[in-house]
Design an enzyme around this catalytic site. Structure first.
Site, mmCIF file in Angstrom:
data_model
loop_
_atom_site.group_PDB
_atom_site.id
_atom_site.type_symbol
_atom_site.label_atom_id
_atom_site.label_comp_id
_atom_site.label_asym_id
_atom_site.label_seq_id
_atom_site.Cartn_x
_atom_site.Cartn_y
_atom_site.Cartn_z
ATOM 1 N N SER A 269 0.830 -1.210 0.000
ATOM 2 C CA SER A 269 0.000 0.000 0.000
ATOM 3 C C SER A 269 0.866 1.262 0.000
ATOM 4 C CB SER A 269 -0.896 -0.021 1.251
ATOM 5 O OG SER A 269 -1.581 1.182 1.415
ATOM 6 N N LEU A 271 3.139 4.345 0.134
ATOM 7 C CA LEU A 271 4.531 4.639 -0.217
ATOM 8 C C LEU A 271 5.294 3.359 -0.541
ATOM 9 C CD1 LEU A 271 5.357 7.305 2.561
ATOM 10 C CD2 LEU A 271 4.382 7.658 0.278
ATOM 11 N N ASP A 290 4.047 -7.620 3.780
ATOM 12 C CA ASP A 290 2.953 -6.856 4.386
ATOM 13 C C ASP A 290 2.104 -7.821 5.196
ATOM 14 O OD1 ASP A 290 0.836 -4.889 4.866
ATOM 15 O OD2 ASP A 290 1.707 -3.792 3.179
ATOM 16 N N TYR A 418 3.244 8.186 17.886
ATOM 17 C CA TYR A 418 3.740 8.152 16.504
ATOM 18 C C TYR A 418 5.084 8.873 16.406
ATOM 19 C CZ TYR A 418 3.603 8.626 11.375
ATOM 20 O OH TYR A 418 3.890 8.577 10.035
ATOM 21 N N LYS A 422 8.800 7.376 15.359
ATOM 22 C CA LYS A 422 9.534 7.836 14.180
ATOM 23 C C LYS A 422 10.867 8.489 14.567
ATOM 24 C CE LYS A 422 6.606 6.470 11.067
ATOM 25 N NZ LYS A 422 6.957 5.470 10.068
ATOM 26 N N THR A 453 -1.636 8.915 0.551
ATOM 27 C CA THR A 453 -1.721 7.450 0.652
ATOM 28 C C THR A 453 -2.939 7.103 1.506
ATOM 29 O OG1 THR A 453 -0.520 7.296 2.732
ATOM 30 C CG2 THR A 453 0.810 7.329 0.712
HETATM 31 N N1 LIG Z 1 1.393 9.144 4.108
HETATM 32 C C1 LIG Z 1 2.053 10.061 4.761
HETATM 33 O O1 LIG Z 1 1.725 11.261 4.721
HETATM 34 C C2 LIG Z 1 3.249 9.683 5.557
HETATM 35 C C3 LIG Z 1 3.586 8.385 5.823
HETATM 36 N N2 LIG Z 1 4.697 8.127 6.562
HETATM 37 C C4 LIG Z 1 5.129 6.765 6.845
HETATM 38 O O2 LIG Z 1 5.291 6.053 5.630
HETATM 39 C C5 LIG Z 1 5.094 4.665 5.835
HETATM 40 C C6 LIG Z 1 4.118 4.166 4.792
HETATM 41 O O3 LIG Z 1 2.855 4.748 5.056
HETATM 42 P P1 LIG Z 1 1.720 4.956 3.963
HETATM 43 O O4 LIG Z 1 2.140 4.343 2.716
HETATM 44 O O5 LIG Z 1 1.345 6.356 4.004
HETATM 45 O O6 LIG Z 1 0.550 4.148 4.658
HETATM 46 P P2 LIG Z 1 -0.281 2.883 4.211
HETATM 47 O O7 LIG Z 1 -1.210 2.638 5.327
HETATM 48 O O8 LIG Z 1 -0.810 3.072 2.856
HETATM 49 O O9 LIG Z 1 0.803 1.722 4.131
HETATM 50 C C7 LIG Z 1 1.359 1.146 5.266
HETATM 51 C C8 LIG Z 1 1.486 -0.340 5.021
HETATM 52 O O10 LIG Z 1 2.132 -0.920 6.150
HETATM 53 C C9 LIG Z 1 1.494 -2.155 6.413
HETATM 54 N N3 LIG Z 1 1.688 -2.581 7.789
HETATM 55 C C10 LIG Z 1 1.097 -2.095 8.904
HETATM 56 N N4 LIG Z 1 1.499 -2.799 9.958
HETATM 57 C C11 LIG Z 1 2.353 -3.747 9.523
HETATM 58 C C12 LIG Z 1 3.077 -4.754 10.129
HETATM 59 N N5 LIG Z 1 3.006 -4.975 11.452
HETATM 60 N N6 LIG Z 1 3.867 -5.544 9.371
HETATM 61 C C13 LIG Z 1 3.934 -5.357 8.048
HETATM 62 N N7 LIG Z 1 3.259 -4.414 7.410
HETATM 63 C C14 LIG Z 1 2.471 -3.602 8.141
HETATM 64 C C15 LIG Z 1 0.040 -1.886 6.105
HETATM 65 O O11 LIG Z 1 -0.689 -3.083 5.921
HETATM 66 C C16 LIG Z 1 0.145 -1.039 4.869
HETATM 67 O O12 LIG Z 1 0.120 -1.836 3.712
HETATM 68 C C17 LIG Z 1 4.598 4.528 7.267
HETATM 69 O O13 LIG Z 1 5.680 4.130 8.078
HETATM 70 C C18 LIG Z 1 4.154 5.927 7.647
HETATM 71 O O14 LIG Z 1 4.273 6.161 9.029
HETATM 72 C C19 LIG Z 1 5.488 9.125 7.030
HETATM 73 C C20 LIG Z 1 5.182 10.414 6.791
HETATM 74 C C21 LIG Z 1 4.056 10.798 6.027
HETATM 75 C C1 LIG Z 2 -2.696 13.696 13.314
HETATM 76 C C2 LIG Z 2 -3.225 13.613 11.883
HETATM 77 C C3 LIG Z 2 -3.870 14.954 11.550
HETATM 78 C C4 LIG Z 2 -5.159 15.185 12.256
HETATM 79 C C5 LIG Z 2 -6.109 14.041 12.038
HETATM 80 O O1 LIG Z 2 -7.318 14.267 11.992
HETATM 81 C C6 LIG Z 2 -5.592 12.754 11.916
HETATM 82 C C7 LIG Z 2 -4.259 12.500 11.920
HETATM 83 C C8 LIG Z 2 -3.818 11.103 12.009
HETATM 84 C C9 LIG Z 2 -2.806 10.804 10.971
HETATM 85 C C10 LIG Z 2 -1.641 11.825 11.003
HETATM 86 C C11 LIG Z 2 -2.174 13.255 10.814
HETATM 87 C C12 LIG Z 2 -1.024 14.283 10.703
HETATM 88 O O2 LIG Z 2 -0.427 14.535 11.919
HETATM 89 C C13 LIG Z 2 0.073 13.864 9.695
HETATM 90 C C14 LIG Z 2 0.511 12.405 9.903
HETATM 91 C C15 LIG Z 2 1.298 12.278 11.200
HETATM 92 C C16 LIG Z 2 -0.712 11.523 9.866
HETATM 93 C C17 LIG Z 2 -0.128 10.130 9.768
HETATM 94 C C18 LIG Z 2 1.043 10.295 8.808
HETATM 95 C C19 LIG Z 2 1.334 11.803 8.762
HETATM 96 O O3 LIG Z 2 0.888 12.275 7.526
HETATM 97 C C20 LIG Z 2 2.805 12.034 8.887
HETATM 98 O O4 LIG Z 2 3.574 11.235 9.354
HETATM 99 C C21 LIG Z 2 3.295 13.297 8.424
HETATM 100 O O5 LIG Z 2 4.441 13.561 8.546
#
Ligand SMILES: NC(=O)C1=CN([C@@H]2O[C@H](COP(=O)(O)OP(=O)(O)OC[C@H]3O[C@@H](n4cnc5c(N)ncnc54)[C@H](O)[C@@H]3O)[C@@H](O)[C@H]2O)C=CC1
Ligand SMILES: C[C@]12CCC(=O)C=C1CC[C@@H]1[C@@H]2[C@@H](O)C[C@@]2(C)[C@H]1CC[C@]2(O)C(=O)C=O
Length: 512
Positions: A269, A271, A290, A418, A422, A453
Site C-alpha cells: 500500500s 509509499l 505486508d 507516533y 519515528k 496514501t
Molecule cells: N502518508 C504520509 O503522509 C506519511 C507516511 N509516513 C510513513 O510512511 C510509511 C508508509 O505509510 P503509507 O504508505 O502512508 O501508509 P499505508 O497505510 O498506505 O501503508 C502502510 C502499510 O504498512 C502495512 N503494515 C502495517 N502494519 C504492519 C506490520 N506490522 N507488518 C507489516 N506491514 C504492516 C500496512 O498493511 C500497509 O500496507 C509509514 O511508516 C508511515 O508512518 C510518514 C510520513 C508521512
Molecule cells: C494527526 C493527523 C492529523 C489530524 C487528524 O485528523 C488525523 C491525523 C492522524 C494521521 C496523522 C495526521 C497528521 O499529523 C500527519 C501524519 C502524522 C498523519 C499520519 C502520517 C502523517 O501524515 C505524517 O507522518 C506526516 O508527517
C-alpha cells in the site's frame, strides 16, 4: 533571398516563415525547395493548415494523423484527421469517411475536433457525406428515411483496438479521442484506437514510457507520461500534472536497478507500493512484505510472479521476517536493498481531561512495536543475508532505506506515540550505519511530509485539505511516486550514508 530551413522540430514554423516571405513578394531562389519538399521524413504538408503534419502508422484512414471511430453496434466509421502539428494551431477538419454499409444515418458523439464540437452528437448521412451537428443527444426517433439511429446514453465505445503498447488506461485531461474526464484504454498492437470508459475498469495498468502528443490526448508539443498501474485517482491526477509540466524527469525509466533484489515492508500500500512498482520498473526483483490482511497476493500477481513475490509478514515478529528472508534467498538468490515502509499511525492525546482517561499504554506500545521495533527487526535480520553479497567496486554489499516522518521533528498534538516511534528511527540511523560500515551496508532514512496514501486519506477530508494547504511549495500532498524516486536516488548514490532526509515541500508541521 534563399532560405535554409533545418529539419528540426521547428520545421512547421520555418514553413510558415517561408510562406509569408513568398506572400510578401520576396523572391525565393530557384533552389529553394517547395514547402512540400521541406517537410521532414515521416510528415506531409497540408494546404489547409500550412503545416507539415506527422504521419502515423497507416491506419484505415490513410496518411495523416487520424482517429478512427467506429460505433458500438455497426461498422460505420469516420476518419477524423486532427493532426495538430508542432507549431501549428489549426486542425485539419474531418474529410473522409468509411461507411461500408447501406444508406444510413447514425448518431455519433464528436469526441475529437471534427466537424462538430467536442461533446456534440452528429448524424452521419451517407448520401451527402456531411454530418449534421445536433446539440441534443440522439433520440430514438427516426431520423430521415433510413433508420439506424442509435440511442446512446453514454458515448459510443469503440470496438476496434490496435496499439503498440500493452493494455493501459488513463484519464483524458485534454480533448482527446475521449471526452475530458473519461478514462481511455488502449489495447493491442498498432495505433491509437481508444476505448472510452466512464470509470477506470477495476484493473487497468501498465506501461512506463514517455509518449508525445502524436495521436494521443495531449496538446501538441506536450509530453504524456504513462505510469504503471492507473487503478487509483492519484495516478490520474499525476497525469494532469505531467501534461502541464511537460516533462517529469523523476518518472523516467532507466533500468538503473537491473539485477538487484529488494525487500519492501508495507509494500502492499501507499509509499511502499509505489516503491515496489518503481523498483520493478527499474529492473529489480521485489519481495513484498505486508500483513496477511493486505492485498499483497493480488498485487504480486498483478505485477508479475517472475519478478515479485508476496510474503505475509508482521514486521515486529522475528519468525515472519526470517520466513520472508528465506523466500527471498530461495526465489531470487540474494538481497541488495531493504526499504522499511511498514507503519501505522493514530492520534490520541496523552490525557483526556474530559473523560479523565490517560492514553492507553497498549496503544503506545503497539505503535512502537510496529514502527520502531519492526524497522529494527527487519534491519537486524536482513543484514545477515546482505552480508553474503559479493561487494561491488566500492565495497558496497547493500543499502537500507527507512521511512520515518517529519513528525519525528515536529510532532503534532495527539502524536506522542507516533512521533516517538519515528524519532527512534531517525535516532538509530546513524549508529546502525556505523555498525554496518565495515560490511559495506549503507543506512539512510527519509522523513516524509504529507503524502497522498491510504494512511493520510483516512483523515477527514477537511483535515487533508488544511494539511495540504500548510505545505509551502508545492502546496499539495506529495505523490507516492515522488517518495519512491527519492528511495531510488538514495540507493544509487554511494556516498549517501547515515543520513535522514526530509521530503516535505518545506512543510514545518504546526501544533495541530
Ligand atoms: N502518508 C504520509 O503522509 C506519511 C507516511 N509516513 C510513513 O510512511 C510509511 C508508509 O505509510 P503509507 O504508505 O502512508 O501508509 P499505508 O497505510 O498506505 O501503508 C502502510 C502499510 O504498512 C502495512 N503494515 C502495517 N502494519 C504492519 C506490520 N506490522 N507488518 C507489516 N506491514 C504492516 C500496512 O498493511 C500497509 O500496507 C509509514 O511508516 C508511515 O508512518 C510518514 C510520513 C508521512
Ligand atoms: C494527526 C493527523 C492529523 C489530524 C487528524 O485528523 C488525523 C491525523 C492522524 C494521521 C496523522 C495526521 C497528521 O499529523 C500527519 C501524519 C502524522 C498523519 C499520519 C502520517 C502523517 O501524515 C505524517 O507522518 C506526516 O508527517
Amino acid at each position: 533571398h534563399s532560405f535554409s530551413i533545418s529539419e528540426s522540430d521547428q520545421f512547421a514554423r520555418g514553413i510558415l516563415r517561408l510562406r509569408r516571405a513568398v506572400e510578401e513578394g520576396i523572391k525565393t531562389s530557384d533552389t529553394t525547395p517547395s514547402p512540400e519538399r521541406l517537410c521532414p521524413e515521416g510528415s506531409a504538408f497540408h494546404n489547409d493548415t500550412n503545416c507539415c503534419h506527422k504521419l502515423l502508422e497507416q491506419g484505415p484512414c490513410g496518411e495523416l494523423q487520424q482517429f478512427y471511430q467506429v460505433s458500438k453496434d455497426s461498422n460505420y466509421g469516420i476518419c477524423a484527421c486532427m493532426a495538430n502539428a508542432d507549431g501549428c494551431n489549426k486542425m485539419i477538419k474531418t474529410n473522409r469517411m468509411i461507411l461500408p454499409g447501406p444508406n444510413s444515418k447514425q448518431c455519433f458523439l464528436a469526441f475529437s475536433q471534427g466537424p462538430c464540437q467536442v461533446g456534440e452528437w452528429f448524424i452521419l448521412n451517407l448520401q451527402s457525406l456531411q454530418p449534421e451537428c445536433q446539440k441534443k443527444l440522439c433520440s430514438s426517433e427516426k431520423n430521415g428515411t433510413d433508420t439506424k439511429v442509435s440511442t446512446p446514453t453514454s458515448p459510443p465505445e469503440t470496438d476496434v483496438f490496435d496499439f503498440t503498447m500493452k493494455d493501459q488506461c488513463y484519464k483524458t485531461f485534454t480533448q482527446g479521442p475521449c471526452p475530458a474526464g473519461q478514462y481511455v484504454q488502449f489495447v493491442g498492437t498498432l495505433s491509437p484506437y481508444p476505448k472510452c470508459f466512464r470509470k477506470a475498469p477495476p484493473t487497468c495498468f501498465s506501461i512506463s514510457s514517455i509518449g508525445t502528443s502524436a495521436g494521443l490526448p495531449c496538446t501538441a508539443g506536450h509530453k504524456l507520461l504513462f505510469f504503471f498501474n492507473c487503478q487509483s485517482d492519484e495516478i490520474f491526477q499525476h497525469f494532469e500534472r505531467v501534461a502541464t509540466l511537460i516533462i517529469m524527469p523523476h518518472a523516467m525509466v532507466t533500468g538503473a536497478l537491473k539485477g538487484m533484489v529488494a525487500l519492501v515492508t508495507g509494500g502492499a500500500s501507499g509509499l511502499g507500493r509505489a516503491t515496489v512498482e518503481r523498483f520493478l520498473r527499474q529492473g529489480s526483483k521485489v519481495v513484498i512484505c505486508d500483513i496477511p490482511a493486505s492485498n499483497g497476493v493480488e498485487l504480486a500477481t498483478e505485477l508479475g510472479k517472475d519478478s515479485s513475490i508476496f510474503c505475509p509478514t508482521d514486521v515486529s515478529q522475528e519468525k515472519d521476517v526470517q520466513a520472508a528472508l528465506s523466500v527471498c534467498k530461495e526465489k531470487f538468490g540474494k538481497l541488495d536493498i531493504v526499504v522499511n515502509c511498514a507503519g501505522i499511525a493514530g492520534a490520541c492525546k496523552v490525557y483526556n481531561f474530559n473523560k479523565k482517561q490517560p492514553h492507553l499504554l497498549e496503544e503506545f506500545q503497539k505503535m512502537i512495536d510496529i514502527n520502531t521495533v519492526g524497522t529494527f527487526n527487519v534491519i537486524r535480520l536482513s543484514v545477515g543475508l546482505m552480508g553474503d553479497n559479493k561487494p561491488n567496486e566500492d565495497g558496497q554489499r547493500g543499502v537500507i532505506v527507512n521511512i520515518a516522518s517529519v513528525s519525528a521533528f515536529e510532532g503534532q498534538q495527539g502524536q506522542a506515540a507516533y512521533t516517538a516511534s519515528k524519532a527512534a528511527i531517525v535516532g538509530m540511523t546513524l549508529p546502525i550505519s556505523r555498525d554496518l560500515a565495515s560490511t559495506g551496508i549503507r543506512v539512510n532514512t527519509i522523513a516524509p511530509g504529507l503524502f497522498k496514501t491510504p494512511m493520510l486519506m483516512a483523515c477527514p477530508e477537511k483535515v487533508q485539505k488544511s494539511l495540504a494547504a500548510a505545505v509551502p511549495f508545492p502546496s499539495r500532498l506529495g505523490f507516492p511516486e515522488e517518495l519512491a524516486h527519492l528511495v531510488e536516488v538514495i540507493v544509487l548514490n554511494p556516498m549517501m550514508n547515515g543520513e535522514t532526509v526530509r521530503l516535505d515541500g518545506a512543510l514545518r508541521m504546526q501544533s495541530k
